[in-house]
Write a protein that holds these residues in place. Sequence first.
Motif, PDB file in Angstrom:
ATOM      1  N   UNK A 112       0.824  -1.210   0.000  1.00 12.31           N
ATOM      2  CA  UNK A 112       0.000   0.000   0.000  1.00 12.31           C
ATOM      3  C   UNK A 112       0.858   1.260   0.000  1.00 12.31           C
ATOM      4  N   UNK A 113       1.901   1.257   0.832  1.00  8.22           N
ATOM      5  CA  UNK A 113       2.777   2.428   0.929  1.00  8.22           C
ATOM      6  C   UNK A 113       3.491   2.687  -0.390  1.00  8.22           C
ATOM      7  N   UNK A 114       4.021   1.631  -0.993  1.00 10.01           N
ATOM      8  CA  UNK A 114       4.759   1.784  -2.246  1.00 10.01           C
ATOM      9  C   UNK A 114       3.839   2.312  -3.347  1.00 10.01           C
ATOM     10  N   UNK A 115       2.646   1.739  -3.462  1.00  6.98           N
ATOM     11  CA  UNK A 115       1.694   2.185  -4.489  1.00  6.98           C
ATOM     12  C   UNK A 115       1.328   3.654  -4.275  1.00  6.98           C
ATOM     13  N   UNK A 116       1.092   4.025  -3.015  1.00  6.12           N
ATOM     14  CA  UNK A 116       0.726   5.409  -2.701  1.00  6.12           C
ATOM     15  C   UNK A 116       1.863   6.365  -3.036  1.00  6.12           C
ATOM     16  N   UNK A 117       3.079   5.989  -2.669  1.00  7.46           N
ATOM     17  CA  UNK A 117       4.226   6.855  -2.939  1.00  7.46           C
ATOM     18  C   UNK A 117       4.495   6.974  -4.441  1.00  7.46           C
ATOM     19  N   UNK A 118       4.278   5.907  -5.175  1.00  7.45           N
ATOM     20  CA  UNK A 118       4.456   5.970  -6.627  1.00  7.45           C
ATOM     21  C   UNK A 118       3.449   6.956  -7.221  1.00  7.45           C
ATOM     22  N   UNK A 119       2.204   6.851  -6.745  1.00  2.92           N
ATOM     23  CA  UNK A 119       1.162   7.746  -7.244  1.00  2.92           C
ATOM     24  C   UNK A 119       1.505   9.206  -6.918  1.00  2.92           C
ATOM     25  N   UNK A 120       1.967   9.446  -5.678  1.00  5.11           N
ATOM     26  CA  UNK A 120       2.338  10.806  -5.280  1.00  5.11           C
ATOM     27  C   UNK A 120       3.505  11.322  -6.109  1.00  5.11           C
ATOM     28  N   UNK A 121       4.478  10.453  -6.358  1.00  2.00           N
ATOM     29  CA  UNK A 121       5.655  10.859  -7.132  1.00  2.00           C
ATOM     30  C   UNK A 121       5.262  11.220  -8.557  1.00  2.00           C
ATOM     31  N   UNK A 122       4.385  10.403  -9.156  1.00  2.85           N
ATOM     32  CA  UNK A 122       3.950  10.688 -10.522  1.00  2.85           C
ATOM     33  C   UNK A 122       3.190  12.011 -10.584  1.00  2.85           C
ATOM     34  N   UNK A 123       2.359  12.253  -9.567  1.00  2.89           N
ATOM     35  CA  UNK A 123       1.629  13.527  -9.520  1.00  2.89           C
ATOM     36  C   UNK A 123       2.577  14.708  -9.391  1.00  2.89           C
ATOM     37  N   UNK A 124       3.608  14.534  -8.552  1.00  2.44           N
ATOM     38  CA  UNK A 124       4.581  15.623  -8.375  1.00  2.44           C
ATOM     39  C   UNK A 124       5.357  15.885  -9.659  1.00  2.44           C
ATOM     40  N   UNK A 125       5.701  14.800 -10.362  1.00  3.08           N
ATOM     41  CA  UNK A 125       6.436  14.952 -11.618  1.00  3.08           C
ATOM     42  C   UNK A 125       5.581  15.707 -12.641  1.00  3.08           C
ATOM     43  N   UNK A 126       4.307  15.328 -12.728  1.00  2.47           N
ATOM     44  CA  UNK A 126       3.393  16.000 -13.660  1.00  2.47           C
ATOM     45  C   UNK A 126       3.220  17.461 -13.271  1.00  2.47           C
ATOM     46  N   UNK A 192      -2.450  17.133  -9.873  1.00  3.21           N
ATOM     47  CA  UNK A 192      -2.423  18.471 -10.483  1.00  3.21           C
ATOM     48  C   UNK A 192      -3.608  18.692 -11.409  1.00  3.21           C
ATOM     49  N   UNK A 193      -4.179  19.894 -11.347  1.00  2.00           N
ATOM     50  CA  UNK A 193      -5.239  20.282 -12.262  1.00  2.00           C
ATOM     51  C   UNK A 193      -4.713  21.397 -13.156  1.00  2.00           C
ATOM     52  N   UNK A 194      -4.791  21.175 -14.464  1.00  2.00           N
ATOM     53  CA  UNK A 194      -4.251  22.107 -15.450  1.00  2.00           C
ATOM     54  C   UNK A 194      -5.408  22.817 -16.133  1.00  2.00           C
ATOM     55  N   UNK A 195      -5.452  24.135 -15.974  1.00  2.00           N
ATOM     56  CA  UNK A 195      -6.517  24.928 -16.583  1.00  2.00           C
ATOM     57  C   UNK A 195      -5.961  25.646 -17.817  1.00  2.00           C
ATOM     58  N   UNK A 196      -6.667  25.500 -18.931  1.00  2.00           N
ATOM     59  CA  UNK A 196      -6.198  26.080 -20.188  1.00  2.00           C
ATOM     60  C   UNK A 196      -7.255  27.014 -20.772  1.00  2.00           C
ATOM     61  N   UNK A 197      -6.834  27.786 -21.768  1.00  2.00           N
ATOM     62  CA  UNK A 197      -7.724  28.779 -22.367  1.00  2.00           C
ATOM     63  C   UNK A 197      -7.562  28.795 -23.883  1.00  2.00           C
ATOM     64  N   UNK A 198      -8.690  29.066 -24.552  1.00  2.00           N
ATOM     65  CA  UNK A 198      -8.659  29.311 -25.999  1.00  2.00           C
ATOM     66  C   UNK A 198      -8.921  30.781 -26.298  1.00  2.00           C
ATOM     67  N   UNK A 199      -9.231  31.565 -25.262  1.00  2.00           N
ATOM     68  CA  UNK A 199      -9.570  32.983 -25.467  1.00  2.00           C
ATOM     69  C   UNK A 199      -8.458  33.928 -25.018  1.00  2.00           C
ATOM     70  N   UNK A 200      -7.483  33.439 -24.289  1.00  2.00           N
ATOM     71  CA  UNK A 200      -6.427  34.288 -23.731  1.00  2.00           C
ATOM     72  C   UNK A 200      -5.576  34.908 -24.850  1.00  2.00           C
ATOM     73  N   UNK A 201      -5.245  36.204 -24.730  1.00  2.00           N
ATOM     74  CA  UNK A 201      -4.363  36.827 -25.740  1.00  2.00           C
ATOM     75  C   UNK A 201      -3.031  36.112 -25.874  1.00  2.00           C
ATOM     76  N   UNK A 202      -2.574  35.473 -24.794  1.00  2.00           N
ATOM     77  CA  UNK A 202      -1.312  34.749 -24.840  1.00  2.00           C
ATOM     78  C   UNK A 202      -1.320  33.615 -25.846  1.00  2.00           C
TER      79      UNK A 202
END
Length: 386
Positions: A112-126, A192-202
Motif C-alpha cells: 500500500x505504501x509503495x503504491x501510494x508513494x508511486x502515485x504521489x511521485x507521478x503527480x509531483x512529476x506532472x 495536479x489540475x491544469x486549466x487552459x484557455x482558448x480565449x487568452x491573448x497569450x
Amino acid sequence: MNTEFLEALGDLEKEKGISVEVLLEAIEAALLSAYKRNFGSLQNARVQIDRETGDFKVYAQRTVTETVEDERLEISLHDAQKIDPRYEIGDVVENEVTPRNFGRISAQTAKQVVVQRIREAERNIIYEQFSNRESDIITGTIQRIEQKNVYIELGKTEAILTPSEQIPNEEYKQGDRIKAYIVEVRKTTKGPQIYVSRTHPGLLKRLFELEVPELQDGVVELKSVAREAGARSKIAVFSRDENVDPVGACVGPKGLRVQNIVNELNGEKIDIIKWDSDASKFVASSLSPAKVVGVEVWEDEKVARVIVPDYQLSLAIGKEGQNARLAAKLTGWKIDIKSESQMADLYPEGYNPVYNEESNDESLAEDGLEELIELPDLDEYRNDEV
C-alpha cells in the motif's frame, strides 16, 4: 521482506525517481502504525528494516526512570542496568517484540505504501512538468466533454477547458486535436489540475511564435496583443533590423503564416500592425484598416484624438465599437475618434488637417500628425471618448 524486495525498490528509484530511503522510511512508519493498531496501541515502539537483507524488526521502547508508573512505557534504573550497566535515568531501553504473524500484515502495508508513494511521485512529476509551462501553449486531444467543460488529454494527465475560456460558438468534438494556452496549474489532493484557455491573448502570441521563425530568433518583436476571441484580434510587431519587414514576416509568403493561425482559431480575423515609438503614428496604425487624417495626443493622460474622413468613421469605430476598442487595448491609450465634419462643427472657423487620399496605416504623412488643431477642454473630450 527480502533482498528481492529491496531490488524492486531500487528499480522503482531508477524508473520513477523515488528514493529507496524515502520509501523504506515511509514503510517503517506505516508498519509501526499497523503494529500499534493490531498489537500494542499503548506501547512506544520502533520498526526498523535492515537495508541489507530487507528483514524488519519491531522494538518496544521504555524510558529509564526512578519510579515506574506504567511498565509498558517505563523501566526502573535497577532493571535497566541488569540489561546494560551503562543505562542512566532518561535513557531509552529497547527490546525486540516482533510478532510471529506480523509478516502478512507487513507485506500488505508495504504494498500500500509503495503504491501510494508511486502515485504521489507521478503527480509531483506532472505538477513540476506543467507548472513550469504556465503561459505556454500545449497540444492535446479532446477526451470528453462534461457539463460544458472540455477535457484535453495530455499524455499521463489532462487539462480542463472551462466554458469561460472557450471561444464563442466554437465546436469541440471528442478525438479532435486542439491547441490551448496554459493559464494555471493547481496542486490538489487528486493530483495536479491544469486549466487552459482558448480565449487568452497569450494563445495568439504563442501561435505567432510557433509560425514565425523571426519571432523565435528575436529579429521581430511582438510588442502587444489585443483580442476579442472568435471575432477579431490585433497584434503590434516591431523589428530593430531596418532590412526586415515585421508585418510581412508575420503575414508570411502568400499570407500562409497568418492563415495557419486564422485556421487554428476558426476564422478569427487578425490585424497585424507595425509598432512605432511615436505614439501618434502607432495610434493611427492601430485603427487599421481605417485611413487616418491626423492624430493629437495628450502624453500625460495617454489620451489621443484621431481624425478620419467622414466615409471612414464607421470603419474606424468598427461594428459595435470593436475596432476602436481593440486599438485602445493594443496601444494602451484612450482613443477619441472624430470625423472631419465633426471637427468642422467643433471649430466653425475652420482648421487645416493634412490629409492624403492615398495614405494608409503603413505610410502616414509625417507632417501634420500632431498639433493640427487647438486642444479643446479635456473634460469635454472625456465625455466623447470611445
